[in-house]
Motif scaffolding. Structure first.
Motif, PDB file in Angstrom:
ATOM      1  N   ILE A  21       0.919  -0.698  -0.661  1.00  0.00           N
ATOM      2  CA  ILE A  21      -0.138   0.051  -0.275  1.00  0.00           C
ATOM      3  C   ILE A  21       0.791   1.279  -0.126  1.00  0.00           C
ATOM      4  CG2 ILE A  21      -1.600   1.851   1.303  1.00  0.00           C
ATOM      5  CD1 ILE A  21      -2.698  -1.170  -0.006  1.00  0.00           C
ATOM      6  N   ARG A  22       2.086   1.265   0.597  1.00  0.00           N
ATOM      7  CA  ARG A  22       2.819   2.409   1.033  1.00  0.00           C
ATOM      8  C   ARG A  22       3.344   3.115  -0.662  1.00  0.00           C
ATOM      9  NH1 ARG A  22       4.602   0.284   5.470  1.00  0.00           N
ATOM     10  NH2 ARG A  22       6.701  -0.311   5.267  1.00  0.00           N
ATOM     11  N   ALA A  23       3.800   1.355  -1.338  1.00  0.00           N
ATOM     12  CA  ALA A  23       4.905   1.662  -2.653  1.00  0.00           C
ATOM     13  C   ALA A  23       2.959   2.223  -3.929  1.00  0.00           C
ATOM     14  CB  ALA A  23       4.808   0.315  -2.799  1.00  0.00           C
ATOM     15  N   ILE A  24       1.927   1.727  -3.376  1.00  0.00           N
ATOM     16  CA  ILE A  24       1.201   2.638  -4.695  1.00  0.00           C
ATOM     17  C   ILE A  24       1.371   3.599  -4.225  1.00  0.00           C
ATOM     18  CG2 ILE A  24      -1.420   1.621  -4.918  1.00  0.00           C
ATOM     19  CD1 ILE A  24      -0.778  -0.414  -4.444  1.00  0.00           C
ATOM     20  N   ALA A  25       0.593   4.084  -3.228  1.00  0.00           N
ATOM     21  CA  ALA A  25       0.809   5.959  -2.418  1.00  0.00           C
ATOM     22  C   ALA A  25       2.180   6.642  -2.872  1.00  0.00           C
ATOM     23  CB  ALA A  25       0.043   5.659  -1.026  1.00  0.00           C
ATOM     24  N   ASP A  26       2.944   5.513  -2.425  1.00  0.00           N
ATOM     25  CA  ASP A  26       4.270   6.755  -2.926  1.00  0.00           C
ATOM     26  C   ASP A  26       4.074   7.073  -4.895  1.00  0.00           C
ATOM     27  OD1 ASP A  26       5.438   7.394  -0.637  1.00  0.00           O
ATOM     28  OD2 ASP A  26       6.407   5.248  -0.912  1.00  0.00           O
ATOM     29  N   ALA A  27       3.639   5.836  -5.160  1.00  0.00           N
ATOM     30  CA  ALA A  27       3.632   5.994  -7.363  1.00  0.00           C
ATOM     31  C   ALA A  27       2.088   6.779  -7.597  1.00  0.00           C
ATOM     32  CB  ALA A  27       3.634   4.891  -7.145  1.00  0.00           C
ATOM     33  N   SER A  28       1.826   7.120  -6.762  1.00  0.00           N
ATOM     34  CA  SER A  28       0.449   7.800  -7.246  1.00  0.00           C
ATOM     35  C   SER A  28       0.952   9.631  -7.979  1.00  0.00           C
ATOM     36  CB  SER A  28      -1.015   8.268  -6.138  1.00  0.00           C
ATOM     37  OG  SER A  28      -0.623   7.143  -5.318  1.00  0.00           O
ATOM     38  N   PRO A  29       1.864  10.223  -7.482  1.00  0.00           N
ATOM     39  CA  PRO A  29       1.941  11.866  -7.617  1.00  0.00           C
ATOM     40  C   PRO A  29       1.855  10.954  -9.851  1.00  0.00           C
ATOM     41  CG  PRO A  29       2.733  11.787  -5.524  1.00  0.00           C
ATOM     42  CD  PRO A  29       2.620  10.196  -5.991  1.00  0.00           C
ATOM     43  N   GLN A  30       3.211  10.034  -9.664  1.00  0.00           N
ATOM     44  CA  GLN A  30       3.618   9.953 -11.215  1.00  0.00           C
ATOM     45  C   GLN A  30       2.659   9.892 -11.702  1.00  0.00           C
ATOM     46  OE1 GLN A  30       6.846   7.384 -11.449  1.00  0.00           O
ATOM     47  NE2 GLN A  30       6.928   7.439  -9.514  1.00  0.00           N
ATOM     48  N   THR A  31       1.005   9.257 -11.787  1.00  0.00           N
ATOM     49  CA  THR A  31      -0.115   8.365 -12.376  1.00  0.00           C
ATOM     50  C   THR A  31      -1.381   9.797 -12.549  1.00  0.00           C
ATOM     51  OG1 THR A  31      -1.013   7.493 -11.374  1.00  0.00           O
ATOM     52  CG2 THR A  31       0.868   6.679 -12.758  1.00  0.00           C
ATOM     53  N   ASP A  32      -1.334  11.117 -11.293  1.00  0.00           N
ATOM     54  CA  ASP A  32      -2.482  12.192 -11.517  1.00  0.00           C
ATOM     55  C   ASP A  32      -2.262  13.185 -12.433  1.00  0.00           C
ATOM     56  OD1 ASP A  32      -4.161  13.993 -10.385  1.00  0.00           O
ATOM     57  OD2 ASP A  32      -2.848  14.772  -9.232  1.00  0.00           O
ATOM     58  N   ASP A  33      -2.961  12.230 -13.729  1.00  0.00           N
ATOM     59  CA  ASP A  33      -2.745  12.497 -14.986  1.00  0.00           C
ATOM     60  C   ASP A  33      -3.819  12.619 -16.443  1.00  0.00           C
ATOM     61  OD1 ASP A  33      -1.721  12.532 -18.481  1.00  0.00           O
ATOM     62  OD2 ASP A  33      -0.332  14.407 -17.802  1.00  0.00           O
ATOM     63  N   ASP A  34      -4.162  13.009 -16.568  1.00  0.00           N
ATOM     64  CA  ASP A  34      -5.668  12.772 -17.531  1.00  0.00           C
ATOM     65  C   ASP A  34      -5.753  11.239 -17.945  1.00  0.00           C
ATOM     66  OD1 ASP A  34      -6.969  14.514 -16.222  1.00  0.00           O
ATOM     67  OD2 ASP A  34      -7.023  15.674 -17.582  1.00  0.00           O
ATOM     68  N   GLY A  35      -4.001  11.342 -18.871  1.00  0.00           N
ATOM     69  CA  GLY A  35      -4.006  10.031 -19.832  1.00  0.00           C
ATOM     70  C   GLY A  35      -2.971   9.252 -19.819  1.00  0.00           C
ATOM     71  N   THR A  36      -2.697   8.582 -18.338  1.00  0.00           N
ATOM     72  CA  THR A  36      -1.632   8.130 -17.723  1.00  0.00           C
ATOM     73  C   THR A  36      -2.410   7.410 -16.877  1.00  0.00           C
ATOM     74  OG1 THR A  36       0.439   9.711 -17.485  1.00  0.00           O
ATOM     75  CG2 THR A  36       1.103   7.875 -16.214  1.00  0.00           C
ATOM     76  N   PHE A  37      -1.999   6.235 -16.972  1.00  0.00           N
ATOM     77  CA  PHE A  37      -3.221   4.132 -16.491  1.00  0.00           C
ATOM     78  C   PHE A  37      -1.675   4.177 -15.310  1.00  0.00           C
ATOM     79  CE2 PHE A  37      -3.712   0.337 -16.076  1.00  0.00           C
ATOM     80  CZ  PHE A  37      -5.534   0.740 -15.549  1.00  0.00           C
ATOM     81  N   PRO A  38      -2.057   3.785 -14.431  1.00  0.00           N
ATOM     82  CA  PRO A  38      -1.177   3.268 -13.155  1.00  0.00           C
ATOM     83  C   PRO A  38      -0.462   2.193 -14.004  1.00  0.00           C
ATOM     84  CG  PRO A  38      -3.332   3.020 -12.002  1.00  0.00           C
ATOM     85  CD  PRO A  38      -2.839   3.734 -13.603  1.00  0.00           C
ATOM     86  N   GLU A  39       0.094   1.380 -14.856  1.00  0.00           N
ATOM     87  CA  GLU A  39       0.616   0.260 -15.566  1.00  0.00           C
ATOM     88  C   GLU A  39       1.441  -0.589 -14.076  1.00  0.00           C
ATOM     89  OE1 GLU A  39       1.578  -0.609 -19.670  1.00  0.00           O
ATOM     90  OE2 GLU A  39       1.216   1.420 -19.603  1.00  0.00           O
ATOM     91  N   GLN A  40       2.206   0.265 -13.301  1.00  0.00           N
ATOM     92  CA  GLN A  40       3.407  -0.442 -13.021  1.00  0.00           C
ATOM     93  C   GLN A  40       2.477  -1.077 -11.498  1.00  0.00           C
ATOM     94  OE1 GLN A  40       6.112   2.285 -10.268  1.00  0.00           O
ATOM     95  NE2 GLN A  40       7.562   1.344 -11.834  1.00  0.00           N
ATOM     96  N   VAL A  41       1.588  -0.117 -11.494  1.00  0.00           N
ATOM     97  CA  VAL A  41       0.667  -0.994  -9.699  1.00  0.00           C
ATOM     98  C   VAL A  41      -0.029  -1.766  -9.556  1.00  0.00           C
ATOM     99  CG1 VAL A  41      -0.750  -0.063  -8.320  1.00  0.00           C
ATOM    100  CG2 VAL A  41       0.672   1.657  -8.337  1.00  0.00           C
ATOM    101  N   PHE A  42      -0.502  -2.416 -11.000  1.00  0.00           N
ATOM    102  CA  PHE A  42      -1.112  -3.575 -11.976  1.00  0.00           C
ATOM    103  C   PHE A  42      -0.641  -4.293 -12.202  1.00  0.00           C
ATOM    104  CE2 PHE A  42      -4.690  -0.011 -11.958  1.00  0.00           C
ATOM    105  CZ  PHE A  42      -5.693  -1.227 -11.488  1.00  0.00           C
TER     106      PHE A  42
END
Length: 391
Positions: free
Chosen positions: A29-50
């Motif tokens: 969960i911490r890793a998911i939260a830490d990665a969240s700012p990188q995908t706060d974008d209308d066209g960026t999907f959190p592929e790494q997290v999935f």
């Protein structure tokens, strides 16, 4: 948008390890939260997290034989998992909940052969599923063209995970083939024509990383094996409305994230001795705990009532109460946390601003007024006292 690598969680050693090891789950969960700012974008999907979720065995966690096997009484545990993922990133939680929802519908309505195929898509190939039902006047029709083949016409809106979902469950009006009604189908995206996306549709306040575009399915051709269930199955109760407890659990995760972000900011500012702050944090703590009690009770009661086989109205009413209560809890938590952090806390790059935007947008679920009216209708027409309504 260039993504900065984030340290991934440790590889999974068994499909159960993240659910039975709190430290490992916390790290994820911490890793998911830490990665969240990188995908706060209308066209960026959190592929790494999935990819992390797949590696953790969480994409297949509700499949037969897995820890939260949907055939068993595991709903309360599933809701807690959804809440935890939502606390890491609400947009990830939304897409993950759609994946779980689609697999639940497969478990309910697919043939044995279809289950083998679609469950293998998840367990062996880590393919993402979702449910795309929302549409406007140009909605989807599924037209029979003979020889067990069908062609789709029309578009869907709010297609979360657009372009990254490999097995979208799409609904539409079935026409021809001797049947009519609202039909589900699961589209094998790599075997059909490209599906045009309208990215301009998606300009939201929050939940940007869920990339919920408008998609035009006109000309997509599928076979009989891609149809899920019979016309009308999608709306069968209690599974249709009763599923609201899943998105409510994700929303509660957002409230927990706001609590953690608020407390961290107050500690960093040496404001922990302030009496007003103590009072606000105390109220936030018991609001969130009441939310936990709501989703735990909703999960247990849904499983119990499903086993009885004749409690659909009761399940739907309790699910509607749960989603309504969680919405009110989240709104109160947001108000208190805003006052606690002040203008300074609403500034980027602090996480509070993004979480607040995401939760504000995600709380806008369909038909809130009709949901409350349905609760009232149930309790007014059920001839039992207040204690016996839910016991």
């Amino acid at each position: 948008m260039e993504l900065i690598p984030v340290s991934p969680p440790k590889p999974v050693t068994s499909p159960l390890s993240y659910l039975t090891d709190p430290e490992r789950m916390d790290a994820l969960i911490r890793a998911i939260a830490d990665a969240s700012p990188q995908t706060d974008d209308d066209g960026t999907f959190p592929e790494q997290v999935f990819a992390w979720l797949a590696n953790a065995g969480l994409l297949s966690v509700t499949l037969p034989g897995h820890d939260l096997d949907q055939r068993l009484s595991n709903t309360a545990g599933l809701l807690q998992l959804l809440k935890r993922i939502g606390s890491g990133n609400l947009a990830v939680g939304r897409v993950y909940e759609g994946h779980i929802n689609a697999l639940n519908l497969v478990g309910l309505y697919a043939t044995p052969a279809q289950k083998q195929t679609w469950f293998s898509d998840v367990s062996d190939h880590h393919r993402l599923f979702s449910v795309w039902n929302t549409q406007a006047q140009d909605g989807v029709r599924i037209r029979a063209i003979g020889s067990g083949r069908y062609v789709l016409e029309g578009a869907k809106t709010f297609c979360s995970g657009s372009g990254w979902i490999q097995r979208p469950l799409v609904t539409g009006e079935l026409l021809g083939a001797g049947q009519t009604g609202w039909q589900m189908c699961i589209i094998p995206t790599e075997r059909v024509k490209p599906i045009p996306q309208d990215a301009s549709f998606w300009q939201p306040l929050g939940m940007r990383a869920s990339v919920s575009y408008k998609l035009d399915f006109t000309g997509v051709e599928i076979g009989e094996e891609d149809l899920l269930g019979k016309p009308g199955d999608y709306f069968h109760q209690p599974h249709f409305s009763g599923g609201a407890i899943r998105f409510a659990a994700v929303q509660l995760g957002g409230a927990e994230a706001l609590f953690d972000a608020t407390r961290a900011l107050l500690v960093s500012m040496n404001r922990t001795d302030d009496g007003a702050q103590k009072s606000r944090l105390a109220e936030i703590a018991y609001l969130i705990e009441s939310g936990n009690q709501w989703i735990d009770a909703a999960g247990r009661k849904a499983d119990d009532w499903l086993l009885r086989g004749s409690e659909a109205g009761r399940i739907v009413a309790y699910a509607n109460m749960t989603r309504t209560a969680i919405e009110e809890i989240c709104l109160r938590v947001m108000q208190h946390t805003e006052r606690s952090v002040g203008a300074r806390g609403l500034m980027r790059p602090l996480p509070f601003e993004r979480i607040h935007r995401d939760l504000t947008f995600y709380l806008r679920q369909p038909a809130p007024d009709a949901t409350i009216a349905d609760i009232g209708q149930y309790v007014l027409t059920t001839e039992t006292n207040a204690h016996a309504l839910w016991h």
